[in-house]
Write an enzyme that holds these catalytic residues in place. Structure first.
Site, PDB file in Angstrom:
ATOM      1  N   SER A  70      58.521  25.670 124.220  1.00 16.64           N
ATOM      2  CA  SER A  70      58.981  24.763 123.164  1.00 16.64           C
ATOM      3  C   SER A  70      60.363  24.211 123.513  1.00 16.64           C
ATOM      4  O   SER A  70      60.611  23.011 123.395  1.00 16.64           O
ATOM      5  CB  SER A  70      58.990  25.467 121.802  1.00 16.64           C
ATOM      6  OG  SER A  70      59.825  26.599 121.821  1.00 16.64           O
TER       7      SER A  70
ATOM      8  N   ALA B 164      61.759  23.888 126.475  1.00 18.41           N
ATOM      9  CA  ALA B 164      61.664  22.979 127.630  1.00 18.41           C
ATOM     10  C   ALA B 164      61.195  21.606 127.156  1.00 18.41           C
ATOM     11  O   ALA B 164      61.709  20.572 127.605  1.00 18.41           O
ATOM     12  CB  ALA B 164      60.710  23.550 128.679  1.00 18.41           C
TER      13      ALA B 164
ATOM     14  N   GLY C 175      59.438  29.810 127.278  1.00 13.75           N
ATOM     15  CA  GLY C 175      60.371  28.798 126.791  1.00 13.75           C
ATOM     16  C   GLY C 175      59.740  27.421 126.724  1.00 13.75           C
ATOM     17  O   GLY C 175      60.417  26.402 126.879  1.00 13.75           O
TER      18      GLY C 175
ATOM     19  N   ASP D 291      67.015  29.878 124.467  1.00 16.79           N
ATOM     20  CA  ASP D 291      65.919  29.136 125.104  1.00 16.79           C
ATOM     21  C   ASP D 291      66.335  27.710 125.453  1.00 16.79           C
ATOM     22  O   ASP D 291      66.119  27.244 126.571  1.00 16.79           O
ATOM     23  CB  ASP D 291      64.704  29.070 124.170  1.00 16.79           C
ATOM     24  CG  ASP D 291      63.870  30.328 124.250  1.00 16.79           C
ATOM     25  OD1 ASP D 291      64.376  31.337 124.766  1.00 16.79           O
ATOM     26  OD2 ASP D 291      62.714  30.290 123.793  1.00 16.79           O
TER      27      ASP D 291
ATOM     28  N   GLY E 224      56.621  32.702 125.445  1.00 15.72           N
ATOM     29  CA  GLY E 224      57.362  33.568 126.369  1.00 15.72           C
ATOM     30  C   GLY E 224      57.941  32.884 127.586  1.00 15.72           C
ATOM     31  O   GLY E 224      58.737  33.477 128.291  1.00 15.72           O
TER      32      GLY E 224
HETATM   33  O1  PMV Z   1      59.192  33.380 123.034  1.00 21.38           O
HETATM   34  P1  PMV Z   1      60.367  32.619 123.498  1.00 21.38           P
HETATM   35  O2  PMV Z   1      60.388  32.404 124.977  1.00 21.38           O
HETATM   36  O3  PMV Z   1      60.566  31.341 122.748  1.00 21.38           O
HETATM   37  O4  PMV Z   1      61.698  33.511 123.246  1.00 21.38           O
HETATM   38  C1  PMV Z   1      62.140  33.868 121.957  1.00 21.38           C
HETATM   39  C2  PMV Z   1      63.405  34.650 122.085  1.00 21.38           C
HETATM   40  C3  PMV Z   1      63.848  35.399 120.830  1.00 21.38           C
HETATM   41  O5  PMV Z   1      65.001  36.156 121.201  1.00 21.38           O
HETATM   42  C4  PMV Z   1      62.785  36.348 120.335  1.00 21.38           C
HETATM   43  C5  PMV Z   1      64.228  34.460 119.695  1.00 21.38           C
HETATM   44  C6  PMV Z   1      65.510  33.689 119.908  1.00 21.38           C
HETATM   45  O6  PMV Z   1      65.735  32.744 119.152  1.00 21.38           O
HETATM   46  O7  PMV Z   1      66.306  34.030 120.802  1.00 21.38           O
END
Ligand code: PMV
Length: 310
Positions: free
Chosen positions: A102, A104, A100, A145, A98
Site C-alpha cells: 500500500s 509503495a 509495503g 512503510d 507485509g
Molecule cells: O503490513 P505492512 O507491511 O503494511 O506493515 C505494517 C507495520 C505495522 O508496524 C504493523 C504498522 C505500522 O503502521 O507501522
C-alpha cells in the site's frame, strides 16, 4: 502522462512496536510499484490496478484503496472537476500484506501526479503525501512503510508523537533474504487495534515486552553495522518471539519461520502486519537463499528471493 515509483520494503525489526515510538529497522527490497497518471477530458478519476497480487488481496483492499486515493487527492489539492485522471498501477511488487504494497503504491501515485502536473514534489513531500494515503489503509500508520517506500535503502525509523525520524543505515554489502508468503491477507487496522487492546489489558507484561523490543533493536543495529550476520539473525529470531508474545504471529507464519531456520537461514521472523502476509529469512549467500526458498516452495508457499541493503 506522469510516472512514479515506490519501493517495496521489508521490516527487519520491530513492526508494531514502532507504532508506540520504539525504533524499527526497514529495508527496501528489489521490487517496485509503478504508477502512471493520464489526463483525459471530463471529470473525476479512475484507478486501474494491474499489479500482480496474492489472490484476494486487491478485492479485500479495494475500499481502503479508494479512501486512500481520495485522501491523497485532497491533500495534494488536485481538482478533479475539470480533468478526468486515469491512474494505472503496475510494477513487479506483489500486492500482498507485509511487503509495503500500500505504501509503495501511495508513493508511486504521489510521484506520478507530481510529474504530470509539474508539482515538483521533493522526496519529503512525496513521503508526506504517502503518509496521508497510508491513513486510508491503516488508520494510525507509524510512517515506517511510506518512509521506506519513498526513500528506499536501509533505514532506522522512529516516531516521536507526530514527528518522524529517519536515519539512513549502511550495510557493508547487500545480503540475500527470502520472503515467504503465507497467502493469507491480514488487515493492518484490525491487527494493530488488537495489540492496543491487549496492551491496555495487560500493561505490565506488555511494558516488559516493549522494553525488550527497544533494547533488541539497538543491539541489532550495532550488529548490522558491524556486519555480524549470525548475531543479526539471532536478534531476528528473538524479535519473532516478542511478536508472538504480543499476539501477531499465526500458525502459518510460525511454520514458515521454523522451516526457514531448519533449511539454514541464520534468522527468521514475521514481517509487517503479521497474522498472515509475509515472513522474512536472513540467508547470506545464494546457496542458503536457494535452499530456504526451495523449501518454502516445496511447502506450497510463494518465496520471494531478494536482498537488503541494495
Ligand atoms: O503490513 P505492512 O507491511 O503494511 O506493515 C505494517 C507495520 C505495522 O508496524 C504493523 C504498522 C505500522 O503502521 O507501522
Amino acid at each position: 502522462m506522469g510516472v512514479g515509483v515506490g519501493f517495496g520494503k521489508v521490516i527487519l525489526f520491530n513492526e508494531h512496536f514502532v507504532v508506540y515510538g520504539i525504533p524499527a529497522v526497514a529495508s527496501a527490497v528489489g521490487a517496485k510499484t509503478t504508477a502512471l497518471v493520464e489526463r483525459k477530458p471530463g471529470a473525476g478519476h479512475e484507478l486501474r490496478d494491474e499489479r500482480p497480487e496474492t489472490p484476494g488481496y486487491k478485492a479485500e483492499k479495494l475500499q481502503q484503496q479508494k479512501e486512500s486515493l481520495e485522501i491523497m487527492l485532497k491533500f495534494m489539492n488536485i481538482d478533479t472537476r475539470h480533468n478526468h485522471y486515469v491512474i494505472t498501477l503496475g510494477g513487479d511488487l506483489l500486492a500482498a500484506s507485509g511487503v509495503g504494497a500500500s505504501a509503495a503504491s501511495c508513493a508511486a501515485i504521489a510521484r506520478a501526479f507530481s510529474q504530470e502536473l509539474n508539482l515538483n514534489f521533493s522526496d519529503e513531500r512525496v513521503n508526506e503525501v504517502a503518509y496521508e494515503g497510508e491513513k486510508g489503509y491503516h488508520g494510525t500508520p507509524s510512517g515506517i512503510d511510506n518512509t521506506a517506500a519513498t526513500y528506499g535503502g536501509l533505514i532506522w525509523y522512529r516516531r516521536e508523537g507526530d514527528a518522524q525520524h529517519m536515519e539512513r543505515m549502511r550495510l557493508r554489502k547487500p545480503v540475500e533474504i527470502v520472503m515467504g508468503n503465507t497467502g493469507k491477507v491480514a488487515d493492518t487496522k484490525i491487527v494493530v487495534a488488537g495489540v492496543k487492546e491487549r496492551k491496555e489489558k495487560e500493561p505490565e507484561r506488555y511494558g516488559r515486552i516493549f522494553q525488550d523490543a527497544d533494547q533488541l533493536v539497538r543491539n541489532a543495529r550495532k550488529q548490522l553495522e558491524e556486519f555480524n550476520l549470525e548475531k543479526v539473525g539471532a536478534y531476528m529470531n528473538e524479535n519473532h518471539r516478542l511478536l508472538q508474545e504480543i499476539g501477531v504471529s499465526s500458525p502459518e507464519l510460525d511454520e514458515l519461520v521454523n522451516l526457514a531456520r531448519d533449511a539454514g537461514a541464520v534468522g527468521a521472523k514475521l514481517t509487517g502486519t503479521g497474522r498472515g502476509g509475509y515472513m522474512v529469512a536472513l540467508t547470506p549467500g545464494r546457496d542458503i537463499q536457494d535452499r530456504v526458498a526451495n523449501e518454502i516452495e516445496r511447502h506450497g508457499s510463494q518465496a520471494l528471493r531478494t536482498s537488503i541493503g541494495v
